[in-house]
Design a protein around this motif. Structure first.
Motif, PDB file in Angstrom:
ATOM      1  N   ARG A  67      13.149  41.369 -38.222  1.00 29.67           N
ATOM      2  CA  ARG A  67      12.486  40.221 -37.634  1.00 29.67           C
ATOM      3  C   ARG A  67      13.770  39.433 -36.623  1.00 29.67           C
ATOM      4  NH1 ARG A  67       9.940  39.485 -42.716  1.00 29.67           N
ATOM      5  NH2 ARG A  67      12.250  37.645 -43.305  1.00 29.67           N
ATOM      6  N   PHE A  68      15.119  39.252 -36.424  1.00 29.61           N
ATOM      7  CA  PHE A  68      15.519  38.520 -35.773  1.00 29.61           C
ATOM      8  C   PHE A  68      16.507  40.116 -34.742  1.00 29.61           C
ATOM      9  CE2 PHE A  68      20.648  39.813 -35.158  1.00 29.61           C
ATOM     10  CZ  PHE A  68      20.625  38.294 -34.339  1.00 29.61           C
ATOM     11  N   LEU A  69      15.777  41.201 -35.819  1.00 30.75           N
ATOM     12  CA  LEU A  69      16.293  41.618 -34.038  1.00 30.75           C
ATOM     13  C   LEU A  69      15.034  42.500 -32.709  1.00 30.75           C
ATOM     14  CD1 LEU A  69      17.968  44.671 -35.493  1.00 30.75           C
ATOM     15  CD2 LEU A  69      18.984  43.258 -34.012  1.00 30.75           C
ATOM     16  N   PHE A  70      13.906  41.707 -33.580  1.00 27.56           N
ATOM     17  CA  PHE A  70      12.846  42.365 -32.948  1.00 27.56           C
ATOM     18  C   PHE A  70      12.639  41.033 -32.391  1.00 27.56           C
ATOM     19  CE2 PHE A  70      10.306  44.880 -35.474  1.00 27.56           C
ATOM     20  CZ  PHE A  70      11.083  45.958 -35.191  1.00 27.56           C
ATOM     21  N   GLY A  71      13.090  39.841 -32.174  1.00 20.79           N
ATOM     22  CA  GLY A  71      12.901  37.990 -32.199  1.00 20.79           C
ATOM     23  C   GLY A  71      14.156  38.042 -30.573  1.00 20.79           C
ATOM     24  N   ALA A  72      15.336  38.624 -31.053  1.00 22.17           N
ATOM     25  CA  ALA A  72      16.448  38.895 -30.367  1.00 22.17           C
ATOM     26  C   ALA A  72      16.425  39.633 -28.829  1.00 22.17           C
ATOM     27  CB  ALA A  72      17.669  39.155 -30.985  1.00 22.17           C
ATOM     28  N   ALA A  75      13.120  37.373 -26.946  1.00 24.91           N
ATOM     29  CA  ALA A  75      13.568  36.745 -25.893  1.00 24.91           C
ATOM     30  C   ALA A  75      14.581  37.248 -25.093  1.00 24.91           C
ATOM     31  CB  ALA A  75      14.336  35.501 -26.817  1.00 24.91           C
ATOM     32  N   ALA A  76      15.060  38.221 -25.163  1.00 22.03           N
ATOM     33  CA  ALA A  76      15.872  38.851 -24.062  1.00 22.03           C
ATOM     34  C   ALA A  76      14.526  39.116 -22.852  1.00 22.03           C
ATOM     35  CB  ALA A  76      16.610  39.278 -24.431  1.00 22.03           C
ATOM     36  N   ALA A  77      13.603  39.873 -23.194  1.00 24.35           N
ATOM     37  CA  ALA A  77      12.495  40.882 -22.451  1.00 24.35           C
ATOM     38  C   ALA A  77      11.749  39.486 -21.976  1.00 24.35           C
ATOM     39  CB  ALA A  77      11.692  41.059 -23.174  1.00 24.35           C
ATOM     40  N   THR A  84      18.567  28.677 -24.486  1.00 23.81           N
ATOM     41  CA  THR A  84      18.327  27.775 -23.542  1.00 23.81           C
ATOM     42  C   THR A  84      17.095  28.288 -23.459  1.00 23.81           C
ATOM     43  OG1 THR A  84      18.482  28.930 -21.363  1.00 23.81           O
ATOM     44  CG2 THR A  84      19.725  26.640 -21.999  1.00 23.81           C
ATOM     45  N   ARG A  85      15.569  27.407 -24.046  1.00 22.20           N
ATOM     46  CA  ARG A  85      14.630  27.130 -23.919  1.00 22.20           C
ATOM     47  C   ARG A  85      14.117  26.973 -22.875  1.00 22.20           C
ATOM     48  NH1 ARG A  85      13.469  23.771 -29.158  1.00 22.20           N
ATOM     49  NH2 ARG A  85      14.567  24.870 -30.734  1.00 22.20           N
ATOM     50  N   SER A  86      13.064  27.750 -21.893  1.00 21.70           N
ATOM     51  CA  SER A  86      11.610  27.996 -21.247  1.00 21.70           C
ATOM     52  C   SER A  86      11.504  26.153 -20.882  1.00 21.70           C
ATOM     53  CB  SER A  86      11.149  28.485 -20.560  1.00 21.70           C
ATOM     54  OG  SER A  86      10.177  28.511 -21.855  1.00 21.70           O
ATOM     55  N   GLY A  87      12.165  25.430 -19.760  1.00 25.40           N
ATOM     56  CA  GLY A  87      11.677  24.249 -19.339  1.00 25.40           C
ATOM     57  C   GLY A  87      12.921  23.413 -19.404  1.00 25.40           C
TER      58      GLY A  87
END
Length: 90
Positions: A67-72, A75-77, A84-87
C-alpha cells in the motif's frame, strides 16, 4: 651494549617458556560446539521461518508495504512529489 637473543620455538614451546596456559583444548571444544550449532541451525532452516523472522507482521506487513509503495507511485504519477498537496504552496 646491545645483546640479541634468537630462539627457534614452536608456539606451544613459547607458551610453556612464558608460563602461559594451553588453550588448545578449550578452542577445540568451542569450535566443535559452534559446528554443532551451525549444523542444527542448517537442519532447521525453513524458508517460511526466515520470512517470519524478517517480516514479523507476515502477510499484514507485506500488504502495508505494498500500500505504501502503490501510494507513493500514485502520488508521483499525479505530480504530487515534494510533500505538498495540490493547491498548497502556490
Amino acid at each position: 651494549m646491545k645483546v640479541t637473543v634468537e630462539m627457534d620455538l614452536t608456539p606451544k614451546e613459547a607458551r610453556e617458556l612464558l608460563g602461559l596456559p594451553d588453550l588448545q583444548p578449550l578452542q577445540d571444544a568451542m569450535v566443535a560446539r559452534m559446528q554443532e550449532n551451525m549444523e542444527q541451525a542448517a537442519a532447521r532452516l525453513d524458508p517460511e521461518d526466515l520470512v517470519k523472522a524478517w517480516m514479523p507482521l507476515g502477510q499484514q506487513g507485506l500488504e502495508q508495504l505494498q500500500r505504501f509503495l502503490f501510494g507513493a507511485a500514485g502520488a508521483a504519477a499525479a505530480g504530487r512529489t515534494g510533500g505538498t498537496r495540490s493547491g498548497e504552496g502556490s
